[in-house]
Design an enzyme around this catalytic site. Structure first.
Site, PDB file in Angstrom:
ATOM      1  N   TYR A 221      90.078 -66.905  78.873  1.00 55.06           N
ATOM      2  CA  TYR A 221      90.229 -65.444  78.870  1.00 55.06           C
ATOM      3  C   TYR A 221      88.900 -64.768  79.178  1.00 55.06           C
ATOM      4  CZ  TYR A 221      90.970 -60.685  77.143  1.00 55.06           C
ATOM      5  OH  TYR A 221      91.041 -59.308  77.034  1.00 55.06           O
ATOM      6  N   LYS A 225      87.901 -62.231  82.390  1.00 51.66           N
ATOM      7  CA  LYS A 225      87.419 -60.857  82.243  1.00 51.66           C
ATOM      8  C   LYS A 225      86.002 -60.693  82.798  1.00 51.66           C
ATOM      9  CE  LYS A 225      90.224 -58.216  80.507  1.00 51.66           C
ATOM     10  NZ  LYS A 225      91.117 -57.419  81.389  1.00 51.66           N
ATOM     11  N   THR A 258      96.975 -53.280  70.394  1.00 54.71           N
ATOM     12  CA  THR A 258      98.018 -53.349  71.411  1.00 54.71           C
ATOM     13  C   THR A 258      98.827 -54.634  71.196  1.00 54.71           C
ATOM     14  OG1 THR A 258      96.711 -54.591  73.035  1.00 54.71           O
ATOM     15  CG2 THR A 258      96.442 -52.191  73.021  1.00 54.71           C
TER      16      THR A 258
END
Length: 362
Positions: A221, A225, A258
């Site tokens: 991840y 990014k 989120t």
């Protein structure tokens, strides 16, 4: 969730004997640094900037990937409220319709539509680009927002790429390239790439970009990014060199509440439990969207800049210039990654130098 230690570079000075020439050189460097600091300060957003400060977006067309939930949804709603025509691009048509219904309930005059795309499938990305080229007069803002985070098992896209690399980075790379002609028809086009504070523990594993040797979810991840942040900076450099006229801006949300963790490692994972225990420190999705909205709309948002919350460890807090990790500023590595990505995706950005008057027409 383990927070990222994101400390700025330390500046040290030592009192050492030297010639007048060295002192003069030091003085010149100090003056230059002070001038640069002043220039940066002039371009720093006001800390309490919010969606209410957005200039009118009436007449502008904005595409947001992953706009059916979380910060992407908040971006879409705020931009629609400011008058923009908003295109939400995501995988699930039902979630897309739900997002449109919610936006229209909050903003009755909203102009918002859904377009299906699977960013991990490059044929889907190209199909979306072709549809938009046939139906839109131009594209003013592209917000590369969609992401997945740390799925426990390594997955592969239909194109053979590690799923986070494909969705978070390569899909947006191809989408930007494919939409470049449409962006160049805007009088003031922007590309906003959403990054993460995870970049501070990220690295580009050139010897194993797809994590074939040993898959580590958060490392993959963080790489995806970091790749996105490097892409944002490299896109600005290439736009300046080739005359594309693109303002490429990066942003990160800090840590916002989120669905990213729930849909990635899961709330029952160790990471999920840590995230749940600390969520009172985090931003809401609406707060997390502020840095992206600033990058997408503010007149003072600079191409090649990186914006985000500036509180402790950049988790939350006032909006400002985000800390750029050293890896993201490695120009040679960014060029190498760009070239590799072109090969992996079979995608080339144009090399032409100037936009014609027709290209700039509204």
């Amino acid at each position: 969730m383990k927070m990222i230690d994101a400390l700025p570079t330390k500046h040290t000075a030592a009192n050492r004997p030297g010639s007048r020439g060295r002192l003069a050189a030091f003085g010149m460097l100090l003056n230059a640094a002070m001038a640069a600091s002043g220039a940066l300060a002039q371009n720093t957003p006001k800390p309490d900037w919010s969606a209410a400060d957005m200039p009118s977006q009436r007449g502008r067309i904005v595409l947001i990937t992953g706009g059916t939930s979380g910060m992407g949804f908040e971006d879409a709603k705020a931009l629609a409220a400011a008058g923009a025509r908003v295109v939400i691009a995501a995988r699930n048509p039902q979630r897309g319709q739900d997002a449109i219904d919610r936006i229209e309930a909050a903003v009755p005059e909203a102009r918002v539509q859904f377009e299906r795309v699977d960013l991990s499938d490059l044929s889907s990305v190209r199909a979306l680009s072709q549809r938009l080229a046939a139906t839109l007069p131009r594209l003013d803002v592209l917000i590369n927002n969609a992401a997945i985070m740390a799925p426990p098992e390594r997955g592969l896209s239909v194109d053979g790429l590690e799923m986070q690399f494909a969705t978070n980075y390569a899909g947006h790379f191809v989408l930007t390239a494919e939409l470049l002609p449409l962006l160049r028809k805007s009088a003031s086009p922007r590309v906003v790439t959403v990054s993460s504070i995870a970049v501070h523990r990220g690295a580009i594993h050139f010897d194993d970009l797809q994590f074939k040797q040993a898959y580590e979810p958060m490392a993959a991840y963080a790489q995806s990014k970091l790749a996105g942040l490097m892409f944002a900076f490299e896109l600005q450099r290439r736009s300046d060199a080739a005359g594309w006229g693109i303002r490429s801006v990066a942003a990160h949300p800090g840590v916002a509440v989120t669905e990213l963790v729930a849909r990635g490692p899961g709330l029952d994972s160790e990471q999920g439990r840590q995230w749940s225990a600390n969520r009172d420190r985090f931003q809401t999705a609406e707060q997390g969207a502020v840095s992206t909205l600033y990058a997408a709309t503010a007149a003072d948002a600079r191409g090649g800049a990186y914006y985000g919350p500036t509180g402790e460890q950049q988790v939350s807090g006032p909006l400002g210039l985000a800390i750029v990790p050293a890896a993201a500023g490695d120009v040679a590595a960014a060029a190498r990654l760009w070239a590799i990505t072109e090969e992996l995706t079979g995608t080339r950005f144009p090399a032409d130098a100037a936009r014609s008057g027709a290209d700039r027409a509204d």
